[in-house]
Design an enzyme around this catalytic site. Structure first.
Site, PDB file in Angstrom:
ATOM      1  N   THR A  26      -4.242  -6.229 -10.253  1.00  0.00           N
ATOM      2  CA  THR A  26      -5.537  -6.008 -11.471  1.00  0.00           C
ATOM      3  C   THR A  26      -4.895  -5.993 -12.956  1.00  0.00           C
ATOM      4  O   THR A  26      -5.371  -6.336 -13.550  1.00  0.00           O
ATOM      5  CB  THR A  26      -5.256  -4.484 -11.422  1.00  0.00           C
ATOM      6  OG1 THR A  26      -5.969  -4.054  -9.757  1.00  0.00           O
ATOM      7  CG2 THR A  26      -6.260  -3.916 -12.117  1.00  0.00           C
ATOM      8  N   ASP A  65       4.046   1.302  -5.012  1.00  0.00           N
ATOM      9  CA  ASP A  65       5.288  -0.095  -5.061  1.00  0.00           C
ATOM     10  C   ASP A  65       6.295   0.129  -6.040  1.00  0.00           C
ATOM     11  O   ASP A  65       7.937  -0.255  -5.509  1.00  0.00           O
ATOM     12  CB  ASP A  65       4.785  -1.404  -4.640  1.00  0.00           C
ATOM     13  CG  ASP A  65       3.648  -1.195  -3.103  1.00  0.00           C
ATOM     14  OD1 ASP A  65       3.668   0.031  -2.308  1.00  0.00           O
ATOM     15  OD2 ASP A  65       3.299  -2.343  -3.117  1.00  0.00           O
ATOM     16  N   GLY A 108       5.210  -0.386   0.642  1.00  0.00           N
ATOM     17  CA  GLY A 108       5.222  -0.964  -0.771  1.00  0.00           C
ATOM     18  C   GLY A 108       6.048  -2.860  -1.120  1.00  0.00           C
ATOM     19  O   GLY A 108       5.910  -3.226  -1.998  1.00  0.00           O
TER      20      GLY A 108
HETATM   21  O1  F6P Z   1      -0.017  -1.709  -3.198  1.00  0.00           O
HETATM   22  C1  F6P Z   1       0.022  -0.457  -1.861  1.00  0.00           C
HETATM   23  C2  F6P Z   1       0.738  -1.305  -0.804  1.00  0.00           C
HETATM   24  O2  F6P Z   1       0.242   0.503  -0.051  1.00  0.00           O
HETATM   25  C3  F6P Z   1       1.050  -1.355  -0.590  1.00  0.00           C
HETATM   26  O3  F6P Z   1       2.853  -0.622  -0.339  1.00  0.00           O
HETATM   27  C4  F6P Z   1       1.133  -1.568   1.102  1.00  0.00           C
HETATM   28  O4  F6P Z   1       1.290  -3.140   1.509  1.00  0.00           O
HETATM   29  C5  F6P Z   1      -0.574  -2.695   0.594  1.00  0.00           C
HETATM   30  O5  F6P Z   1      -1.167  -1.683  -0.386  1.00  0.00           O
HETATM   31  C6  F6P Z   1      -1.504  -1.949   2.142  1.00  0.00           C
HETATM   32  O6  F6P Z   1      -2.803  -2.884   1.624  1.00  0.00           O
HETATM   33  P1  F6P Z   1      -4.453  -2.607   2.090  1.00  0.00           P
HETATM   34  O7  F6P Z   1      -4.855  -0.584   1.758  1.00  0.00           O
HETATM   35  O8  F6P Z   1      -5.320  -3.654   1.705  1.00  0.00           O
HETATM   36  O9  F6P Z   1      -3.972  -1.843   3.685  1.00  0.00           O
END
Ligand code: F6P
Length: 359
Positions: free
Chosen positions: A116, A138, A181
Site C-alpha cells: 500500500t 507484521d 508475519g
Molecule cells: O500482512 C498481514 C498478513 O496477515 C500476513 O501476516 C499474512 O501473511 C497475510 O497478511 C495473509 O494474507 P491474506 O489475508 O490475503 O490471506
C-alpha cells in the site's frame, strides 16, 4: 476560514486498529478545521480507481475506537499490477488521479502496509497530496519503530501459545504454533518470547532441523515432557535459504504440506518418534478489538496526520520513533522492509535464556 476536502482509504490485509487511526485523523481535523468534507473510498485502492466512495461525516468516526476491521472495507491491489491496465483496458493510475481531481481533494490519507505504501508513494510521485499511516500486524514497515495492529496481534498469538502450553503439558506433546508475519519474524519473536516458547523459528534465521531436534531432546533429557515451538509462517530451512528465490517458490508451491509448520512437524516425528501437533491461529491474529496500546498509538498517529494535513505538509508516512510521532518522507522508505536483526540484542538475550532459534 480553513476548509478541507480529504479522501481516506484502507488497503491490504486488515488489522485491529484501522478504525481507531481514521478516527484519530478525523477528530483531529474536526476540532480544528472550519469545514471538512470526507470521502471514504471503499475496499482500498479499488474505490479510488472506480470512484466507489461514501461521503462521511464526523459522526461516522464516532464510537469506532474499539471496533476491529475497517468501516471502509479493504482489498489487496498488488503494487506490481498498478501499472497494468485492468480487464477493460483502464489505466488504474490515471483513474486514481482523475477521481482525486474530480473530487477536488486536498489530500488523501492512505492506511496500509508495505505494498500500500509503495502505491501511496507512486501517487505522490504522480503529484497527489498523500499521507500514509503504517498499518500491519507484521511490523515490517521500514522507518517506524512500530506499526499499528502489531501489538494487538502479539496479544492474540501469545494467548494461542498460552492455551497450547497447558494442553501440551498435560499430554507431554511437542506442539508447533504457527504465527503470521509474512516474510518477517517480528510477530513470532514477540509472541514466542511472551508465550514462553522453547524454540522460535524466524525467516531471518534459517533453521537446521537437526538443531531443532537437538533442542527438543535436550528438554526431554532434562525431564521436560513437552516442547513448544513458535514458527513463523515464513520460516525457512538453511537448505532452502540457499535456493534462488524462483527455485524456492517452485519448491514451496509443490510442497505436500499446507505450510512450513506441517513439514517441520513431520520431520520431528520421523527423527524423534514423538507426537507432534500443529496449531494455526491464522487470521484470528488480525481480528477483534485493538488492544489499548494500539488505540493509543493510532490516536497519536491519526492526530499527527491531522496536523500534517492542516500544515499542508504532504508526502509523508506518519511514524512513531523513540516514542514521538514523526513525518518520514515516503520516498525514503517506500519499498524497504524492516526485518529482525539475527544478531540483534533481543535475539542474543533470548538465546542467553536457552531459547533455540534452530541455528
Ligand atoms: O500482512 C498481514 C498478513 O496477515 C500476513 O501476516 C499474512 O501473511 C497475510 O497478511 C495473509 O494474507 P491474506 O489475508 O490475503 O490471506
Amino acid at each position: 476560514m480553513l476548509m478541507m476536502r480529504i479522501g481516506m482509504l484502507t488497503s491490504g490485509g486488515d488489522c485491529q486498529a484501522l478504525n481507531a487511526a481514521m478516527r484519530g485523523v478525523v477528530k483531529g481535523l474536526v476540532e480544528n478545521v472550519d469545514e471538512l468534507e470526507i470521502y471514504g473510498f471503499e475496499n482500498g485502492y479499488k474505490g479510488l480507481i472506480y470512484e466507489q466512495y461514501r461521503i462521511l461525516t464526523a459522526a461516522d468516526f464516532s464510537g469506532i475506537l474499539t471496533k476491529g476491521g475497517t468501516i471502509l472495507g479493504s482489498s489487496r491491489q498488488p503494487f506490481k499490477q498498478m501499472r497494468v491496465p485492468d480487464e477493460n483496458g483502464l489505466d488504474k493510475v490515471e483513474a486514481m488521479k482523475n477521481t482525486y481531481r474530480k473530487l477536488k481533494l486536498d489530500c488523501i490519507v492512505i492506511l496500509g502496509g508495505n505494498g500500500t505504501q509503495k502505491t501511496a508513494n507512486l501517487l505522490r510521485e504522480e503529484g497527489l497530496n498523500v499521507i500514509h499511516l503504517p498499518k500491519t500486524i507484521d511490523n515490517d514497515i521500514y522507518g517506524t519503530d512500530v506499526t499499528f495492529g502489531f501489538q494487538s496481534a502479539i496479544n492474540i498469538a501469545t494467548d494461542a501459545i498460552d492455551c497450547i502450553h497447558t494442553t501440551a503439558a498435560s499430554h507431554n506433546r511437542v506442539f508447533i504454533v504457527e504465527v503470521m508475519g509474512h516474510k518477517v519474524g517480528w510477530l513470532t519473536l514477540y509472541a514466542g518470547i511472551a508465550g514462553g516458547a522453547d524454540i522460535i523459528l524466524l525467516p531471518e534465521i534459517p533453521y537446521d532441523i537437526n538443531k531443532v531436534v537437538e533442542a527438543i531432546q535436550k528438554r526431554s533429557n532434562a525431564g521436560k515432557g513437552f516442547t513448544i515451538l513458535a514458527v513463523a509462517e515464513g520460516a525457512i530451512s538453511k537448505e532452502d535459504a540457499e535456493l534462488t528465490k524462483k527455485a524456492y517458490k517452485a519448491k514451496a508451491a509443490s510442497r505436500k504440506y499446507p505450510s512450513v509448520s506441517y513439514e517441520i512437524a513431520d520431520q520431528i516425528k520421523e527423527i524423534c518418534g514423538v507426537e507432534v501437533r500443529v496449531a494455526v491461529p491464522g487470521h484470528t491474529q488480525r481480528g477483534g478489538s485493538p488492544c489499548p496500546y494500539d488505540r493509543v498509538l493510532c490516536t497519536r498517529l491519526g492526530s499527527a496526520a491531522a496536523k500534517a494535513i492542516m500544515d499542508e505538509d504532504y508526502g509523508y508516512m506518519i511514524a512513531m520513533i523513540d516514542g514521538r510521532t514523526k513525518r518520514v518522507p515516503l520516498g525514503e522508505v517506500a519499498g524497504k522492509l524492516k526485518t529482525v536483526d539475527p544478531n540483534g540484542q533481543m535475539i542474543k538475550e533470548a538465546k542467553r535464556i536457552g531459547i533455540s532459534f534452530g541455528d
